[in-house]
Design a protein around this motif. Structure first.
Motif, PDB file in Angstrom:
ATOM      1  N   PRO A  25       0.807  -1.225   0.000  1.00  0.00           N
ATOM      2  CA  PRO A  25       0.000   0.000   0.000  1.00  0.00           C
ATOM      3  C   PRO A  25       0.840   1.275   0.000  1.00  0.00           C
ATOM      4  O   PRO A  25       1.948   1.301   0.556  1.00  0.00           O
ATOM      5  N   SER A  26       0.306   2.321  -0.598  1.00  0.00           N
ATOM      6  CA  SER A  26       0.970   3.630  -0.640  1.00  0.00           C
ATOM      7  C   SER A  26       0.309   4.640   0.285  1.00  0.00           C
ATOM      8  O   SER A  26       0.868   5.704   0.549  1.00  0.00           O
ATOM      9  N   CYS A  27      -0.890   4.295   0.763  1.00  0.00           N
ATOM     10  CA  CYS A  27      -1.661   5.261   1.561  1.00  0.00           C
ATOM     11  C   CYS A  27      -1.667   4.897   3.040  1.00  0.00           C
ATOM     12  O   CYS A  27      -1.467   3.732   3.404  1.00  0.00           O
ATOM     13  N   ILE A  28      -1.889   5.901   3.858  1.00  0.00           N
ATOM     14  CA  ILE A  28      -2.203   5.636   5.264  1.00  0.00           C
ATOM     15  C   ILE A  28      -3.585   6.193   5.559  1.00  0.00           C
ATOM     16  O   ILE A  28      -4.010   7.188   4.962  1.00  0.00           O
ATOM     17  N   CYS A  29      -4.264   5.539   6.484  1.00  0.00           N
ATOM     18  CA  CYS A  29      -5.641   5.920   6.797  1.00  0.00           C
ATOM     19  C   CYS A  29      -5.655   7.204   7.625  1.00  0.00           C
ATOM     20  O   CYS A  29      -4.623   7.630   8.172  1.00  0.00           O
ATOM     21  N   ALA A  30      -6.826   7.801   7.731  1.00  0.00           N
ATOM     22  CA  ALA A  30      -6.976   9.068   8.453  1.00  0.00           C
ATOM     23  C   ALA A  30      -6.573   8.917   9.916  1.00  0.00           C
ATOM     24  O   ALA A  30      -5.930   9.795  10.490  1.00  0.00           O
ATOM     25  N   SER A  31      -6.916   7.762  10.494  1.00  0.00           N
ATOM     26  CA  SER A  31      -6.594   7.522  11.900  1.00  0.00           C
ATOM     27  C   SER A  31      -5.077   7.470  12.108  1.00  0.00           C
ATOM     28  O   SER A  31      -4.550   8.055  13.053  1.00  0.00           O
ATOM     29  N   CYS A  32      -4.375   6.779  11.204  1.00  0.00           N
ATOM     30  CA  CYS A  32      -2.922   6.689  11.323  1.00  0.00           C
ATOM     31  C   CYS A  32      -2.256   8.030  11.047  1.00  0.00           C
ATOM     32  O   CYS A  32      -1.250   8.368  11.677  1.00  0.00           O
ATOM     33  N   GLU A  35      -3.483  10.869  11.811  1.00  0.00           N
ATOM     34  CA  GLU A  35      -3.641  11.645  13.041  1.00  0.00           C
ATOM     35  C   GLU A  35      -2.658  11.171  14.113  1.00  0.00           C
ATOM     36  O   GLU A  35      -2.031  11.980  14.797  1.00  0.00           O
ATOM     37  N   SER A  36      -2.526   9.845  14.240  1.00  0.00           N
ATOM     38  CA  SER A  36      -1.568   9.292  15.204  1.00  0.00           C
ATOM     39  C   SER A  36      -0.151   9.765  14.884  1.00  0.00           C
ATOM     40  O   SER A  36       0.631  10.080  15.788  1.00  0.00           O
ATOM     41  N   LEU A  37       0.159   9.787  13.611  1.00  0.00           N
ATOM     42  CA  LEU A  37       1.481  10.231  13.173  1.00  0.00           C
ATOM     43  C   LEU A  37       1.722  11.681  13.573  1.00  0.00           C
ATOM     44  O   LEU A  37       2.794  12.015  14.109  1.00  0.00           O
ATOM     45  N   ASN A  38       0.713  12.523  13.347  1.00  0.00           N
ATOM     46  CA  ASN A  38       0.852  13.928  13.734  1.00  0.00           C
ATOM     47  C   ASN A  38       1.084  14.067  15.231  1.00  0.00           C
ATOM     48  O   ASN A  38       1.928  14.850  15.665  1.00  0.00           O
ATOM     49  N   ARG A  39       0.324  13.287  15.999  1.00  0.00           N
ATOM     50  CA  ARG A  39       0.488  13.335  17.458  1.00  0.00           C
ATOM     51  C   ARG A  39       1.893  12.890  17.862  1.00  0.00           C
ATOM     52  O   ARG A  39       2.506  13.453  18.764  1.00  0.00           O
ATOM     53  N   ALA A  40       2.383  11.851  17.201  1.00  0.00           N
ATOM     54  CA  ALA A  40       3.717  11.331  17.516  1.00  0.00           C
ATOM     55  C   ALA A  40       4.790  12.370  17.207  1.00  0.00           C
ATOM     56  O   ALA A  40       5.755  12.528  17.976  1.00  0.00           O
ATOM     57  N   VAL A  41       4.608  13.079  16.102  1.00  0.00           N
ATOM     58  CA  VAL A  41       5.581  14.107  15.726  1.00  0.00           C
ATOM     59  C   VAL A  41       5.569  15.239  16.745  1.00  0.00           C
ATOM     60  O   VAL A  41       6.621  15.730  17.167  1.00  0.00           O
ATOM     61  N   ILE A  42       4.354  15.613  17.188  1.00  0.00           N
ATOM     62  CA  ILE A  42       4.225  16.671  18.196  1.00  0.00           C
ATOM     63  C   ILE A  42       4.856  16.220  19.512  1.00  0.00           C
ATOM     64  O   ILE A  42       5.600  16.959  20.155  1.00  0.00           O
ATOM     65  N   PHE A  43       4.571  14.969  19.893  1.00  0.00           N
ATOM     66  CA  PHE A  43       5.151  14.404  21.116  1.00  0.00           C
ATOM     67  C   PHE A  43       6.678  14.442  21.067  1.00  0.00           C
ATOM     68  O   PHE A  43       7.342  14.870  22.008  1.00  0.00           O
ATOM     69  N   ARG A  44       7.219  14.008  19.943  1.00  0.00           N
ATOM     70  CA  ARG A  44       8.677  13.961  19.773  1.00  0.00           C
ATOM     71  C   ARG A  44       9.277  15.359  19.898  1.00  0.00           C
ATOM     72  O   ARG A  44      10.262  15.555  20.619  1.00  0.00           O
ATOM     73  N   ALA A  45       8.659  16.324  19.215  1.00  0.00           N
ATOM     74  CA  ALA A  45       9.169  17.691  19.234  1.00  0.00           C
ATOM     75  C   ALA A  45       9.122  18.272  20.645  1.00  0.00           C
ATOM     76  O   ALA A  45      10.072  18.916  21.101  1.00  0.00           O
ATOM     77  N   ARG A  46       8.028  17.985  21.358  1.00  0.00           N
ATOM     78  CA  ARG A  46       7.877  18.508  22.714  1.00  0.00           C
ATOM     79  C   ARG A  46       8.915  17.886  23.653  1.00  0.00           C
ATOM     80  O   ARG A  46       9.532  18.569  24.462  1.00  0.00           O
ATOM     81  N   ALA A  47       9.092  16.575  23.540  1.00  0.00           N
ATOM     82  CA  ALA A  47      10.044  15.879  24.414  1.00  0.00           C
ATOM     83  C   ALA A  47      11.467  16.377  24.167  1.00  0.00           C
ATOM     84  O   ALA A  47      12.246  16.562  25.105  1.00  0.00           O
TER      85      ALA A  47
END
Ligand SMILES: [Zn+2]
Length: 129
Positions: A48-55, A57-69
Motif C-alpha cells: 500500500p501507498s496510503c495511510i488511513c486518516a486515523s494513522c 492523526e496518530s502520526l501527527n500526534r507522535a511528531v508533536i510528542f517527539r518535538a515537545r520531548a
C-alpha cells in the motif's frame, strides 16, 4: 494496491487515505520515517501507498510528542548547566546491612545472657543447648 493502510494494515473503504508518495504529502512521508526511526518507505506497487486518516492523526500526534520531548530535554539540559555538579542527587545506598544484623545478633545475645542472669543460668542454657 491502495485499499489497505501502509501503517496499520486495515482496509480503507473511503477515500480519506493519504498517499505517502504524492508530492503534496511529502511532509507526511518525512514524518512517517522520522517516527519509525527511518523505516525508509519506498513506493512499491505490491504494497500500500496510503495511510488511513486515523494513522495520519496518530502520526501527527507522535511528531508533536517527539518535538515537545526534545524541546523539554533541551530546556532541562540548559537548566542543569547552570547548577553545580555536587547538587546532583547520588544513588549511594545507606551502608551496613550486615552490621545491622550483627547488632541484632548482639542484642539477642545480651538478651539471653540477661535472662540467664535473672534465672540463675541453668534453665536458659538447657533450652539453648
Ligand atoms: Zn492506518
Amino acid at each position: 494496491m491502495n485499499n489497505q493502510c501502509r501503517a496499520c494494515g486495515s482496509a480503507m473503504y473511503n477515500t480519506k487515505g493519504r498517499n505517502l508518495f504524492q508530492k503534496k504529502n511529502a511532509k507526511l512521508l518525512l514524518n512517517f520515517n522520522l517516527v519509525t526511526n527511518n523505516l525508509a518507505l519506498k513506493k512499491d506497487p505490491r504494497v500500500p501507498s496510503c495511510i488511513c486518516a486515523s494513522c495520519a492523526e496518530s502520526l501527527n500526534r507522535a511528531v508533536i510528542f517527539r518535538a515537545r520531548a526534545l524541546e523539554t530535554q533541551e530546556n532541562f539540559l540548559q537548566q542543569r548547566a547552570g547548577l553545580p555538579e555536587n547538587d546532583l542527587p547520588t544513588d549511594d545506598e545507606t551502608p551496613g546491612e550486615t552490621s545491622n544484623s550483627e547488632v541484632k545478633a548482639q542484642d539477642a545475645d545480651s538478651l539471653i545472657s540477661s535472662l540467664e542472669n535473672e534465672l540463675g543460668g541453668k534453665t536458659v542454657q538447657k533450652i539453648h543447648k
